[in-house]
Design a protein around this motif. Structure first.
Motif, short mmCIF file in Angstrom:
data_model
loop_
_atom_site.label_atom_id
_atom_site.label_comp_id
_atom_site.label_asym_id
_atom_site.label_seq_id
_atom_site.Cartn_x
_atom_site.Cartn_y
_atom_site.Cartn_z
N LYS A 2 0.85 -1.19 0.00
CA LYS A 2 0.00 0.00 0.00
C LYS A 2 0.88 1.24 0.00
O LYS A 2 2.07 1.17 0.34
N ASP A 16 1.17 -4.33 3.56
CA ASP A 16 -0.25 -4.21 3.93
C ASP A 16 -0.43 -4.25 5.44
O ASP A 16 -1.23 -3.50 5.99
N ASP A 17 0.30 -5.15 6.12
CA ASP A 17 0.12 -5.29 7.56
C ASP A 17 0.70 -4.10 8.36
O ASP A 17 0.34 -3.90 9.51
N GLU A 20 -1.84 0.33 8.45
CA GLU A 20 -2.74 0.96 9.42
C GLU A 20 -1.99 1.73 10.50
O GLU A 20 -2.30 2.87 10.79
N TRP A 21 -1.01 1.11 11.14
CA TRP A 21 -0.33 1.79 12.24
C TRP A 21 0.64 2.86 11.75
O TRP A 21 0.92 3.82 12.44
N ASN A 23 0.04 4.73 8.98
CA ASN A 23 -0.79 5.80 8.40
C ASN A 23 -1.39 6.71 9.47
O ASN A 23 -1.90 7.78 9.16
N GLN A 24 -1.31 6.35 10.74
CA GLN A 24 -1.84 7.21 11.80
C GLN A 24 -0.92 8.40 12.09
O GLN A 24 -1.32 9.35 12.73
#
Length: 151
Positions: A2, A16-17, A20-21, A23-24
């Motif tokens: 990503k 991918d894994d 999320e963390w 992108n914060q």
């Protein structure tokens, strides 16, 4: 794979894994000193305290959890904005710089000895000039003394 947006319209590639963390946080572009490479970087948060050295955190170091400066992280494919784990390679700085520091020391010694030789040449030529001046003064003093004795 990503992409995370960075400043100046750039983006970085992450697994991918990790997306999320990562992108914060607010990531931006940083150039190296030679302005030849771009890195994803963010500012250190107050809550992180002394865990990281300095005020800035590189994404590739953050992903691997590396806080020590002695550990170097290389990007295998040369793209410093590709921060996927399989593209990051850990290298111990002491292992890579051992030989190069020895060669640097030799180079410094060579420079120093060249400088010493140059200084010796300069001082020896200066000494010659001073000796000539002294010899001229002595010669003029002798001439003056001879003239006085003749009178």
């Amino acid at each position: 794979m990503k992409k995370i947006k960075l400043s100046r319209g750039k983006h970085t590639i992450v697994d991918d894994d990790d997306f999320e963390w990562l992108n914060q946080y607010r990531w931006y572009i940083n150039e190296n000193a030679e302005r030849t490479k771009l890195y994803a970087m963010r500012s250190k948060l107050k809550e992180e305290g002394d865990e990281y050295v300095g005020n800035k955190i590189y994404m590739h170091r953050f992903i691997l959890g590396i806080t020590k400066k002695k550990v170097v992280i290389k990007h295998k494919n040369g793209n410093t904005l590709d921060n996927r784990k399989d593209n990051l390679l850990l290298i111990d700085r002491t292992a890579t710089t051992g030989a190069s520091t020895a060669s640097k020391k030799k180079a410094v010694k060579k420079k120093v000895t060249k400088k010493k030789v140059a200084k010796k040449k300069k001082t020896s030529s200066k000494k010659k000039v001073v000796k000539k001046k002294i010899a001229k003064k002595k010669a003029t003093k002798k001439k003056v003394a001879k003239k006085k004795t003749k009178k």
